[in-house]
Design a protein around this motif. Structure first.
Motif, PDB file in Angstrom:
ATOM      1  N   ARG A   1       0.843  -1.209   0.000  1.00  0.00           N
ATOM      2  CA  ARG A   1       0.000   0.000   0.000  1.00  0.00           C
ATOM      3  C   ARG A   1       0.870   1.248   0.000  1.00  0.00           C
ATOM      4  O   ARG A   1       0.603   2.216  -0.713  1.00  0.00           O
ATOM      5  N   ALA A   2       1.909   1.248   0.820  1.00  0.00           N
ATOM      6  CA  ALA A   2       2.777   2.437   0.869  1.00  0.00           C
ATOM      7  C   ALA A   2       3.451   2.671  -0.481  1.00  0.00           C
ATOM      8  O   ALA A   2       3.586   3.811  -0.933  1.00  0.00           O
ATOM      9  N   LEU A   3       3.855   1.576  -1.145  1.00  0.00           N
ATOM     10  CA  LEU A   3       4.511   1.720  -2.449  1.00  0.00           C
ATOM     11  C   LEU A   3       3.554   2.256  -3.510  1.00  0.00           C
ATOM     12  O   LEU A   3       3.987   2.801  -4.522  1.00  0.00           O
ATOM     13  N   THR A   4       2.258   2.080  -3.268  1.00  0.00           N
ATOM     14  CA  THR A   4       1.287   2.599  -4.248  1.00  0.00           C
ATOM     15  C   THR A   4       0.635   3.889  -3.731  1.00  0.00           C
ATOM     16  O   THR A   4      -0.455   4.259  -4.168  1.00  0.00           O
ATOM     17  N   GLY A   5       1.279   4.536  -2.755  1.00  0.00           N
ATOM     18  CA  GLY A   5       0.862   5.878  -2.352  1.00  0.00           C
ATOM     19  C   GLY A   5      -0.128   5.945  -1.212  1.00  0.00           C
ATOM     20  O   GLY A   5      -0.642   7.015  -0.893  1.00  0.00           O
ATOM     21  N   ASP A   6      -0.407   4.811  -0.554  1.00  0.00           N
ATOM     22  CA  ASP A   6      -1.383   4.807   0.537  1.00  0.00           C
ATOM     23  C   ASP A   6      -0.663   4.376   1.816  1.00  0.00           C
ATOM     24  O   ASP A   6      -0.738   3.225   2.229  1.00  0.00           O
ATOM     25  N   ARG A   7       0.049   5.318   2.429  1.00  0.00           N
ATOM     26  CA  ARG A   7       0.883   4.976   3.593  1.00  0.00           C
ATOM     27  C   ARG A   7       0.059   4.958   4.871  1.00  0.00           C
ATOM     28  O   ARG A   7      -0.582   5.942   5.217  1.00  0.00           O
ATOM     29  N   ASP A   8       0.105   3.832   5.594  1.00  0.00           N
ATOM     30  CA  ASP A   8      -0.623   3.689   6.854  1.00  0.00           C
ATOM     31  C   ASP A   8       0.200   4.337   7.980  1.00  0.00           C
ATOM     32  O   ASP A   8       1.430   4.189   8.025  1.00  0.00           O
ATOM     33  N   LEU A   9      -0.494   5.020   8.895  1.00  0.00           N
ATOM     34  CA  LEU A   9       0.218   5.704   9.986  1.00  0.00           C
ATOM     35  C   LEU A   9       0.939   4.733  10.916  1.00  0.00           C
ATOM     36  O   LEU A   9       1.871   5.108  11.628  1.00  0.00           O
ATOM     37  N   LEU A  10       0.523   3.460  10.898  1.00  0.00           N
ATOM     38  CA  LEU A  10       1.219   2.477  11.737  1.00  0.00           C
ATOM     39  C   LEU A  10       2.695   2.348  11.349  1.00  0.00           C
ATOM     40  O   LEU A  10       3.521   1.927  12.154  1.00  0.00           O
ATOM     41  N   LEU A  11       3.005   2.707  10.096  1.00  0.00           N
ATOM     42  CA  LEU A  11       4.405   2.612   9.678  1.00  0.00           C
ATOM     43  C   LEU A  11       5.298   3.532  10.513  1.00  0.00           C
ATOM     44  O   LEU A  11       6.501   3.313  10.593  1.00  0.00           O
ATOM     45  N   ASP A  12       4.711   4.542  11.157  1.00  0.00           N
ATOM     46  CA  ASP A  12       5.517   5.404  12.048  1.00  0.00           C
ATOM     47  C   ASP A  12       6.165   4.570  13.153  1.00  0.00           C
ATOM     48  O   ASP A  12       7.327   4.779  13.498  1.00  0.00           O
ATOM     49  N   VAL A  13       5.393   3.625  13.731  1.00  0.00           N
ATOM     50  CA  VAL A  13       5.957   2.874  14.870  1.00  0.00           C
ATOM     51  C   VAL A  13       6.750   1.652  14.413  1.00  0.00           C
ATOM     52  O   VAL A  13       7.505   1.074  15.188  1.00  0.00           O
ATOM     53  N   LEU A  14       6.585   1.262  13.147  1.00  0.00           N
ATOM     54  CA  LEU A  14       7.317   0.081  12.644  1.00  0.00           C
ATOM     55  C   LEU A  14       8.531   0.498  11.801  1.00  0.00           C
ATOM     56  O   LEU A  14       9.224  -0.346  11.241  1.00  0.00           O
ATOM     57  N   ASP A  15       8.781   1.798  11.746  1.00  0.00           N
ATOM     58  CA  ASP A  15       9.831   2.379  10.899  1.00  0.00           C
ATOM     59  C   ASP A  15      11.184   1.678  11.100  1.00  0.00           C
ATOM     60  O   ASP A  15      11.702   1.637  12.219  1.00  0.00           O
ATOM     61  N   PRO A  16      11.780   1.157  10.019  1.00  0.00           N
ATOM     62  CA  PRO A  16      13.095   0.511  10.148  1.00  0.00           C
ATOM     63  C   PRO A  16      14.174   1.456  10.671  1.00  0.00           C
ATOM     64  O   PRO A  16      15.201   1.001  11.167  1.00  0.00           O
ATOM     65  N   GLY A  17      13.943   2.759  10.577  1.00  0.00           N
ATOM     66  CA  GLY A  17      14.946   3.711  11.053  1.00  0.00           C
ATOM     67  C   GLY A  17      14.769   4.100  12.508  1.00  0.00           C
ATOM     68  O   GLY A  17      15.495   4.968  12.998  1.00  0.00           O
ATOM     69  N   ARG A  18      13.845   3.463  13.221  1.00  0.00           N
ATOM     70  CA  ARG A  18      13.636   3.874  14.621  1.00  0.00           C
ATOM     71  C   ARG A  18      14.873   3.533  15.457  1.00  0.00           C
ATOM     72  O   ARG A  18      15.593   2.578  15.144  1.00  0.00           O
ATOM     73  N   PRO A  19      15.098   4.321  16.515  1.00  0.00           N
ATOM     74  CA  PRO A  19      16.284   4.043  17.327  1.00  0.00           C
ATOM     75  C   PRO A  19      16.156   2.701  18.043  1.00  0.00           C
ATOM     76  O   PRO A  19      15.040   2.242  18.302  1.00  0.00           O
ATOM     77  N   GLU A  20      17.286   2.103  18.355  1.00  0.00           N
ATOM     78  CA  GLU A  20      17.248   0.852  19.119  1.00  0.00           C
ATOM     79  C   GLU A  20      16.780   1.168  20.532  1.00  0.00           C
ATOM     80  O   GLU A  20      17.083   2.232  21.061  1.00  0.00           O
ATOM     81  N   PRO A  21      15.999   0.249  21.162  1.00  0.00           N
ATOM     82  CA  PRO A  21      15.538   0.531  22.520  1.00  0.00           C
ATOM     83  C   PRO A  21      16.723   0.634  23.476  1.00  0.00           C
ATOM     84  O   PRO A  21      17.701  -0.073  23.301  1.00  0.00           O
ATOM     85  N   SER A  22      16.602   1.550  24.453  1.00  0.00           N
ATOM     86  CA  SER A  22      17.746   1.738  25.359  1.00  0.00           C
ATOM     87  C   SER A  22      17.728   0.653  26.422  1.00  0.00           C
ATOM     88  O   SER A  22      16.720   0.045  26.713  1.00  0.00           O
TER      89      SER A  22
END
Ligand SMILES: Cc1cc2nc3c(=O)[nH]c(=O)nc-3n(C[C@H](O)[C@H](O)[C@H](O)COP(=O)(O)OP(=O)(O)OC[C@H]3O[C@@H](n4cnc5c(N)ncnc54)[C@H](O)[C@@H]3O)c2cc1C
Length: 377
Positions: free
Chosen positions: A356-377
């Motif tokens: 869906r994101a690749l076809t222009g329909d990005r779900d807001l859940l991708l914010d929390v699943l983002d591969p660039g998120r910091p590692e947990p401390s």
């Protein structure tokens, strides 16, 4: 021995029509890759999927066959980790995915609920906290006291949580059907196609869908997604139906389900050799298999003949959330992997989220699943 699930007869995939160079290439032919391929092909995108072996030959054809809603952590934990709104959306996403899966899976998915069991007071308290959080947020769940449990479980477990919308999968059959649907929708599925380097791919956009089978394609994820081995065994047909739905206990370290033909599929016991099970080697070990056999004897009071034993690999992340989205610093490369042992439904959901994101329909859940998120401390 091979996975019992993979012995199911294989229907040849429909040949895709010639449609020129792919716009998206997917690496990995498990549930994630096939789900992504189906969603992309259905949206009219030219997609090619590469699977090193055969469709479902990775974790998707070697798992315990539990189709569970939610994430790898309990719902009460997800609320703390993600906040109430995103946790609710995460769970709702998987419930919707389960419904959609049942439309594609046919007899490969039986929606018969699942039963999570508590072995001690601490696990009972954890189940209670999850139950209360689910009820508070409007999810269907049922509490069982020790006295409510079936005779086969009484005396051994202190409480149970029934998740009515969950199901039991024949996972290899399910993923092959998904691949069939993707191919019928126009996806090109290449089995026996191992990708050694992303430079070998033609498309501008690539989706890595290899969960725990990380192997150097994106080295940063070989570190952040830890290859984790799980082991399973299957018995001969039992004379009666003892377990009417999938059961799991000890924080998921033990799990078992009975197939429609009466076999018991039972797995887990990683904690019998925990350090050795952080590996990508698809091999069974004596110590874990003996522990699973001991659980089998405890549950049944007998030792039925064992017909199959196997191992599979999943990917574990530090925060138990998958990485889903574009890979930072790598133009056009996306990932959906790292379900932490909970990927049968999540993999289907996350493959679609990427499509869906690749076809222009990005779900807001991708914010929390983002591969660039910091590692947990
Ligand atoms: C023993 C065990 C029990 C489990 N039980 C459950 C359960 O009951 N419920 C649940 O929800 N989850 C369970 N899981 C986890 C679940 O199976 C996985 O999370 C899920 O199947 C992941 O699907 P996937 O498509 O992302 O990856 P996979 O199914 O692992 O597919 C990845 C594919 O990529 C291919 N590949 C790798 N590298 C390359 C390359 N370079 N080129 C081309 N192809 C490549 C592999 O051959 C593989 O087929 C279990 C896992 C195991 C191992």
């Amino acid at each position: 021995m091979a996975s019992y699930w993979l012995e199911d007869p294989v229907e040849p995939l429909p040949r895709s029509a010639e449609h020129g160079a792919p716009e998206v290439e997917i690496v990995g032919g498990g549930v994630t890759g096939c789900s992504c391929a189906l969603a992309l092909a259905s949206a009219g995108v030219r997609v090619r999927l590469h699977e090193a072996r055969e469709v479902a030959s990775g974790a998707s054809g070697r798992n315990g066959g539990f189709a569970l809603r939610g994430g790898a952590m309990g719902y009460h934990v997800a609320r703390e980790q993600l906040g109430s709104t995103r946790a609710r959306e995460y769970w709702q996403l998987t419930e919707r995915s389960l419904e959609r899966m049942s439309r594609i899976a046919g007899d490969a998915l039986r929606v018969i609920g699942s039963l999570r069991l508590a072995v001690d007071a601490a696990e009972t308290a954890e189940l209670r906290a999850e139950h209360d959080a689910l009820v508070e947020d409007g999810f269907d769940v049922r509490w069982l006291d020790a006295s409510d449990l079936d005779a086969a479980l009484r005396g051994r477990f202190l409480a149970g949580l029934v998740h009515p919308a969950d199901g039991a999968l024949q996972p290899a059959r399910w993923v092959r059907r998904l691949a069939y649907a993707a191919a019928a929708a126009g996806a090109e599925i290449r089995e026996g196609s191992r990708i050694e380097s992303l430079d070998a791919l033609e498309a501008d956009r690539v989706v890595i869908a290899t969960d725990g089978y990380t192997d150097g394609l994106v080295p940063e994820f070989d570190v952040r997604i830890r290859a984790t081995r799980g082991q399973v065994l299957v018995t001969e047909t039992l004379p009666e139906l003892v377990f009417p739905r999938p059961h799991y206990a000890r924080h998921g370290y033990d799990y078992w389900q009975q197939t429609p033909d009466g076999r018991l599929v039972i797995g887990g016991s990683r904690d019998a050799g925990l350090e050795d099970e952080w590996t990508a080697e698809e091999a069974t070990t004596e110590v874990v298999q003996r522990r699973i056999e001991s659980l089998l004897r405890d549950l049944l009071g007998s030792s039925p003949r064992i017909t199959h034993r196997w191992a599979g690999i999943w990917g574990t992340t530090d925060d138990l959330l998958p990485f889903v989205g574009p890979v930072p610093g790598r133009e056009g490369v996306w990932v959906a992997a790292g379900y932490s042992g909970h990927g049968n439904v999540l993999g289907f959901a996350c493959g679609e989220l990427v499509a869906r994101a690749l076809t222009g329909d990005r779900d807001l859940l991708l914010d929390v699943l983002d591969p660039g998120r910091p590692e947990p401390s």
